[in-house]
Design a protein around this motif. Structure first.
Motif, PDB file in Angstrom:
ATOM      1  N   ASP A 145       0.819  -1.214   0.000  1.00 25.41           N
ATOM      2  CA  ASP A 145       0.000   0.000   0.000  1.00 25.41           C
ATOM      3  C   ASP A 145       0.851   1.261   0.000  1.00 25.41           C
ATOM      4  O   ASP A 145       0.411   2.317  -0.467  1.00 25.41           O
ATOM      5  CB  ASP A 145      -0.932   0.015   1.220  1.00 25.41           C
ATOM      6  CG  ASP A 145      -1.937  -1.121   1.192  1.00 25.41           C
ATOM      7  OD1 ASP A 145      -2.198  -1.651   0.100  1.00 25.41           O
ATOM      8  OD2 ASP A 145      -2.456  -1.485   2.265  1.00 25.41           O
ATOM      9  N   GLN A 148       2.546   3.477  -3.394  1.00 24.97           N
ATOM     10  CA  GLN A 148       1.992   4.631  -4.111  1.00 24.97           C
ATOM     11  C   GLN A 148       2.761   5.905  -3.768  1.00 24.97           C
ATOM     12  O   GLN A 148       2.628   6.917  -4.457  1.00 24.97           O
ATOM     13  CB  GLN A 148       0.511   4.795  -3.789  1.00 24.97           C
ATOM     14  CG  GLN A 148       0.203   5.025  -2.315  1.00 24.97           C
ATOM     15  CD  GLN A 148      -1.282   5.034  -2.017  1.00 24.97           C
ATOM     16  OE1 GLN A 148      -1.926   6.081  -2.032  1.00 24.97           O
ATOM     17  NE2 GLN A 148      -1.829   3.864  -1.735  1.00 24.97           N
ATOM     18  N   GLU A 179       2.351   6.290  -9.655  1.00 26.27           N
ATOM     19  CA  GLU A 179       1.163   7.118  -9.883  1.00 26.27           C
ATOM     20  C   GLU A 179      -0.061   6.284 -10.260  1.00 26.27           C
ATOM     21  O   GLU A 179      -1.196   6.762 -10.170  1.00 26.27           O
ATOM     22  CB  GLU A 179       1.463   8.150 -10.982  1.00 26.27           C
ATOM     23  CG  GLU A 179       1.690   7.554 -12.374  1.00 26.27           C
ATOM     24  CD  GLU A 179       3.082   6.979 -12.568  1.00 26.27           C
ATOM     25  OE1 GLU A 179       3.342   6.385 -13.626  1.00 26.27           O
ATOM     26  OE2 GLU A 179       3.928   7.133 -11.641  1.00 26.27           O
ATOM     27  N   VAL A 182      -2.666   3.257  -6.994  1.00 22.85           N
ATOM     28  CA  VAL A 182      -3.987   3.390  -6.382  1.00 22.85           C
ATOM     29  C   VAL A 182      -5.075   2.908  -7.339  1.00 22.85           C
ATOM     30  O   VAL A 182      -6.009   2.195  -6.939  1.00 22.85           O
ATOM     31  CB  VAL A 182      -4.247   4.856  -5.962  1.00 22.85           C
ATOM     32  CG1 VAL A 182      -5.689   5.027  -5.504  1.00 22.85           C
ATOM     33  CG2 VAL A 182      -3.294   5.252  -4.853  1.00 22.85           C
ATOM     34  N   ASP A 183      -4.962   3.270  -8.611  1.00 28.21           N
ATOM     35  CA  ASP A 183      -5.971   2.859  -9.590  1.00 28.21           C
ATOM     36  C   ASP A 183      -5.971   1.342  -9.767  1.00 28.21           C
ATOM     37  O   ASP A 183      -7.034   0.721  -9.869  1.00 28.21           O
ATOM     38  CB  ASP A 183      -5.703   3.539 -10.937  1.00 28.21           C
ATOM     39  CG  ASP A 183      -6.011   5.030 -10.894  1.00 28.21           C
ATOM     40  OD1 ASP A 183      -6.602   5.483  -9.898  1.00 28.21           O
ATOM     41  OD2 ASP A 183      -5.648   5.740 -11.851  1.00 28.21           O
ATOM     42  N   LYS A 246     -11.207   2.927  -4.438  1.00 26.57           N
ATOM     43  CA  LYS A 246     -10.098   3.861  -4.607  1.00 26.57           C
ATOM     44  C   LYS A 246      -9.958   4.762  -3.385  1.00 26.57           C
ATOM     45  O   LYS A 246      -8.840   5.042  -2.927  1.00 26.57           O
ATOM     46  CB  LYS A 246     -10.296   4.706  -5.864  1.00 26.57           C
ATOM     47  CG  LYS A 246      -9.155   5.712  -6.092  1.00 26.57           C
ATOM     48  CD  LYS A 246      -9.184   6.349  -7.464  1.00 26.57           C
ATOM     49  CE  LYS A 246      -7.989   7.284  -7.662  1.00 26.57           C
ATOM     50  NZ  LYS A 246      -7.913   7.852  -9.016  1.00 26.57           N
ATOM     51  N   ARG A 247     -11.075   5.209  -2.844  1.00 22.11           N
ATOM     52  CA  ARG A 247     -11.016   6.047  -1.640  1.00 22.11           C
ATOM     53  C   ARG A 247     -10.442   5.259  -0.460  1.00 22.11           C
ATOM     54  O   ARG A 247      -9.773   5.826   0.413  1.00 22.11           O
ATOM     55  CB  ARG A 247     -12.405   6.564  -1.302  1.00 22.11           C
ATOM     56  CG  ARG A 247     -12.991   7.487  -2.373  1.00 22.11           C
ATOM     57  CD  ARG A 247     -14.407   7.909  -2.015  1.00 22.11           C
ATOM     58  NE  ARG A 247     -14.430   8.768  -0.836  1.00 22.11           N
ATOM     59  CZ  ARG A 247     -15.550   9.107  -0.187  1.00 22.11           C
ATOM     60  NH1 ARG A 247     -16.722   8.671  -0.629  1.00 22.11           N
ATOM     61  NH2 ARG A 247     -15.501   9.888   0.875  1.00 22.11           N
ATOM     62  N   GLN A 250      -6.458   4.794  -1.217  1.00 22.33           N
ATOM     63  CA  GLN A 250      -5.640   6.000  -1.395  1.00 22.33           C
ATOM     64  C   GLN A 250      -5.252   6.569  -0.033  1.00 22.33           C
ATOM     65  O   GLN A 250      -6.095   6.808   0.829  1.00 22.33           O
ATOM     66  CB  GLN A 250      -6.403   7.049  -2.200  1.00 22.33           C
ATOM     67  CG  GLN A 250      -5.541   8.217  -2.627  1.00 22.33           C
ATOM     68  CD  GLN A 250      -6.129   8.928  -3.827  1.00 22.33           C
ATOM     69  OE1 GLN A 250      -7.340   8.977  -3.999  1.00 22.33           O
ATOM     70  NE2 GLN A 250      -5.285   9.474  -4.664  1.00 22.33           N
TER      71      GLN A 250
END
Length: 937
Positions: A145, A148, A179, A182-183, A246-247, A250
């Protein structure tokens, strides 16, 4: 010094250090007063190694250890199931958490945590602040995690592997740059943190999509452009879920922190404070080492008698990057390893083969490990070249001992009853070695240890267990074999690469065994593992290797008959539809049913449409429509025949072993959470029995000449267990008297005397009896009986009124699960229920699963016990056990031994609970025999 250009910040993932220390070190390490300190000892050793390395490097100006504080964060407010699958903190670790904070402060390292935020968010914010101030940042963690955050001025360091992770490392892990992490995570989801993601999309596919479309939002906005129908529909149907994911993944890089970067400046530890803490923890070895480094006297730590056992100093873990893996290429090296095995009394073993089908693959090599961090690989059948066609070279690679010589040398230790053989999914290795004349015993299995303790929490594969409990990601097999059309077999892998991969597997297996074995007792599942899991391995090995004879001609005739019947149905379907169409197309079928024929659902509701605008035409919809029109019934019949043909009569022919003429299924012991076995390659447990065509498939499973197929099947075992657990007097009495339980239930519910019972009333009672076990709703019962929903709900309400103990059992079981996050079978099998407190659509399923698990799990335990006892019981009878299908055992028996086998096997099955559980109702076993499975059943 003020933080700015030229400064270097180290951020240490405190939680990762703690769990790494806890899982790597002896679980029973305690102070003299009984306080568990194993994790604290490991944590202090790790901090000391860090401080030593930092002092040697001298370039770190600021450092902090970042911890999680509490379990509820803003992500739980966004999604109440976030991290719902996480296992509860071990009880002996809980009191050690505050001590790790105290240890950090004793080393004079900044220790930071913030309520409502995860440690990852704090590190993300600090990393951005430090980078913006012109400094460098190194994050000491292997947590994916955090990748990112990698970029200009920010890198990661895996402290266990001493491996730096930069942009290239992130691309290697995710297939995208930092970059895009996260996606990709938003699409792939995360089973560990319970991030839903997009169903069916993994990391690899997610990376391809993000690389193609540039961003997650662009991908979702242009989802209609995706060529693959299933992938396109998944993205369309799950848009909101993906954006929520995603929230969740991130990190928050802009928190308001109650401290500054300047507060994290590196400070030398105070000798009195640090050594005082270590003395309080009774860490003699570490105290002396640090005192010597500081040039001061070591504190005197008095010996004190422990209440349970003498305190032991935690052993220092061995990082994987310092492991020593040996290529055994001569007899002297082999003999040295055999001597080590004999001296140690146990060995972790793993086999490498040319594929996954144990009955057809070839053995390529064997790996061994007797000490963590030291393992070997013995190559046996590697080829010199991986060329193809005219350039193929089947000559053996150099540096390999003759296979017969190696197997003859290993056979004595692998069959020695005084030497324990440890494996991960040991059944596979035992079957391979059995085909080469070695019957491995006794065995331990790390996969089954994990299953006994953690069923319902996570999977039990080696890679997952290694990452979760050892903090180490094993070498992926695809790195050696490749994928797709270019994929090679293991015998074409260069030996030097095979050594690292195979020896690592044995090393990991031993480390997992050292970690998991002591926990069986602490988790109170030793009896489950030793009585239900481990002894089942040799039983299933023998069954799978025996296989069952299948008549190819019978299957071929059935396939032809099904094809002809499908052709007839296609003609009728075309006539009913009024035109030709693709029967296998749900879209075209929906247009005919609802647009052209204007059919309506029985409840008057409009037909549902998918996001693409197509009508839903699943089996549930067609079953509802079948009550008002012939076409849906014909479609259902066609679909059933199509599945029978493709899944069974066609596919089973491909599974017939050319050498044995038999089908050799493989049973997964650790598949279903409840203990039920799962059959694969092929699946012989899901052959339909409700239709005449489905039952006919069993005719192809035949006995050889002079032998018979015998079936023994528990009669209504789950209802009997329910009667016992829920203490239902009426049901228990009916079972004791040998009544027709469905007729007895109907009589009790509807007030109909048994001698006046109609088949229709009995059918309704049967549907309710079995439906209640699985938590059936009024809607589901209405569909099964094809009656109005209100009438069906009335039946269920009346059932609970007549048998109130069942409702009490359900409520009590759910309440227990909510409090303890688990349920248990009568034999002590623990089935975890991590989603029992979920809200929304998962709530109903989780509740039904919790209610059913003790019943189905107890039934699974009973038949396991019967199978384990069966081999000894039928010795002397010319028979062998071939299959287990839910509550049924299938045997192949000599014609003159049928009666003795039935009598013996029935007695074993009906007494399987003894002496652990005394049921209030008798277990009854029905028996049958015939030339094939259909006749026997």
């Amino acid at each position: 010094m003020a933080f700015g250009k030229g400064c270097h910040l180290h951020l240490i993932d405190g939680s990762a250090y703690i769990f790494r220390a806890y899982h790597a070190l002896p679980p029973l390490t305690r102070k003299s007063d009984g306080l568990p300190i194993g994790a604290v000892s490991g944590f202090c050793n790790m901090l000391q190694r860090y401080v030593e390395g930092n002092n040697a490097a001298g370039d770190v100006t600021h450092v902090a250890v970042i911890f999680d504080k509490g379990s509820h964060t803003f992500r739980n407010d966004l999604y109440d199931l976030y991290k719902a699958n996480r296992e509860a903190m071990p009880e002996d670790l809980r009191p050690q958490i505050p001590l790790t904070r105290a240890a950090t402060e004793a080393f004079n390292i900044a220790c930071k945590e913030i309520e409502g935020f995860e440690a990852d968010d704090i590190m993300a914010t600090l990393a951005h602040m430090a980078r913006d101030a012109g400094g460098q940042v190194t994050i000491l963690s292997s947590d994916k995690d955090l990748m990112q955050l990698v970029g200009d001025g920010v890198e990661m360091l895996d402290p266990m592997k001493n491996k730096r992770i930069d942009r290239d490392g992130v691309i290697e892990k995710f297939g995208v740059g930092p970059e895009g992490v996260v996606d990709v995570q938003a699409l792939a989801g995360d089973s560990v943190d319970n991030v839903p993601g997009a169903p069916g999309i993994g990391i690899k596919t997610a990376a391809l999509l993000i690389n193609e479309f540039g961003s997650l939002e662009e991908l979702l906005d242009r989802a209609e452009e995706i060529k693959q129908p299933k992938r396109r529909q998944t993205l369309i149907d799950n848009r909101d879920q993906i954006l929520l994911s995603k929230r969740l993944v991130q990190l928050d890089c802009h928190m308001e922190l109650p401290f500054t970067l300047d507060d994290l400046e590196v400070q030398d530890p105070d000798p009195d404070k640090l050594l005082g803490f270590l003395a309080e923890m009774e860490f003699r070895t570490l105290s002396k080492r640090i005192a010597d480094q500081m040039g001061v006297a070591a504190p005197v730590i008095e010996d004190k008698p422990a209440p349970d056992a003498a305190p032991e100093e935690a052993v220092e873990e061995i990082p994987f990057d310092t492991s020593k893996y040996e290529w055994v290429r001569d007899r002297a090296a082999l003999d040295a390893w055999i001597a080590r095995i004999k001296a140690r009394g146990y060995v972790a073993i793993d086999t490498e083969t040319t594929g996954l089908n144990e009955m057809t693959v070839d053995l390529v090599g064997i790996s061994l490990c007797v000490t963590a961090g030291e393992a070997c690989y013995i190559p046996l059948a590697h080829k010199a070249s991986g060329g193809e066609g005219l350039f193929a070279d089947d000559a053996p690679a150099e540096g390999q001992l003759p296979m017969d010589e190696v197997l003859d040398a290993l056979r004595p230790v692998l069959t020695d009853p005084a030497i324990l053989k440890i494996g991960q999914n040991m059944k596979y290795d035992a079957k391979i070695l059995s085909r080469y004349g070695i019957e491995v015993a006794p065995i331990d299995d790390t996969m089954l240890m994990s299953y006994a303790m953690h069923a319902g929490i996570h999977g039990h594969g080696m890679d997952l267990l290694s990452e979760r409990y050892l903090g180490h990601a094993p070498i992926p097999i695809k790195d050696l074999l490749g994928s797709g059309k270019s994929m090679i077999t293991f015998d074409l892998v260069p030996i030097e690469k095979a050594v690292e991969y195979a020896a690592e597997d044995a090393d990991i297996t031993l480390r997992l065994w050292e970690l998991l074995k002591p926990q069986l007792h602490r988790k109170r599942v030793t009896r489950v593992y030793e009585g239900l899991e481990r002894p089942l391995v040799p039983v299933l090995k023998r069954m799978e290797m025996a296989g069952i004879k299948v008549d190819r001609d019978t299957l071929s005739r059935m396939s032809n008959a099904f094809a002809q019947k499908m052709a007839g149905l296609e003609h009728e379907i075309t006539e009913q539809a009024g035109r030709e169409f693709n029967i296998g197309s749900p879209k075209q079928l929906g247009e005919i049913l609802f647009d052209e024929l204007s059919l309506t659902l029985p409840d008057g509701k409009a037909p549902k449409k998918t996001k693409t605008g197509a009508y839903g035409t699943g089996a549930d919809v067609l079953e509802d429509l079948a009550t008002v029109h012939e076409l849906p019934r014909l479609i259902l019949d066609w679909r059933q025949l199509s599945k029978l043909k493709s899944t069974y009569t066609d596919a089973l022919q491909e599974h017939i072993n050319p050498e044995t003429g038999r089908v050799h299924t493989s049973y997964s012991i650790a598949g279903a959470n409840t203990g039920r076995l799962a059959s694969t390659d092929p699946n012989l447990q899901n052959i339909p029995v409700r239709s005449e065509e489905g039952r006919r498939i069993r005719e192809a499973f035949v006995a050889p000449e002079g032998r018979r197929i015998v079936s023994l099947d528990y009669s209504q075992i789950e209802l009997r267990i329910l009667a016992h657990i829920a203490d239902i007097d009426a049901l228990k009495q009916a079972f004791r008297e040998g009544q027709d339980i469905h007729a007895a239930t109907a009589s009790e519910m509807f007030g109909v005397p048994l001698d006046q019972m109609t088949s229709d009333v009995r059918r309704q009672a049967k549907a309710i009896n079995f439906g209640v076990i699985y938590g059936i709703s009024g809607f589901g019962l209405a569909r099964n009986l094809r009656i109005p929903r209100a009438e069906a709900q009335g039946f269920i309400d009346r059932y609970f009124e007549r048998f109130p103990g069942i409702k009490d059992y359900m409520d009590d079981t759910v309440a227990f699960a909510k409090e303890h996050d688990r349920v248990e079978t009568l034999f002590g099998r623990v089935i975890h229920t991590p989603e029992i407190n979920a809200k929304g659509p998962h709530a109903g399923f989780a509740r039904r699963a919790a209610i059913n698990a003790p019943i189905q799990g107890t039934a699974a335990d009973i038949i396991r016990r019967a199978m384990i006892r069966m081999d000894d019981a039928i010795q002397g009878i010319d028979a062998r056990m071939l299959l287990q299908v839910h509550d049924e055992l299938i045997f192949e028996v000599a014609e003159d031994a049928v009666d003795p086998l039935i009598a013996t096997a029935r007695e074993v099955m009906e007494s399987a609970c003894d002496p652990i559980v005394k049921l209030d109702v008798p277990l009854v076993v029905d028996a049958g025999q015939g030339a094939n499975w259909a006749e026997a059943h």
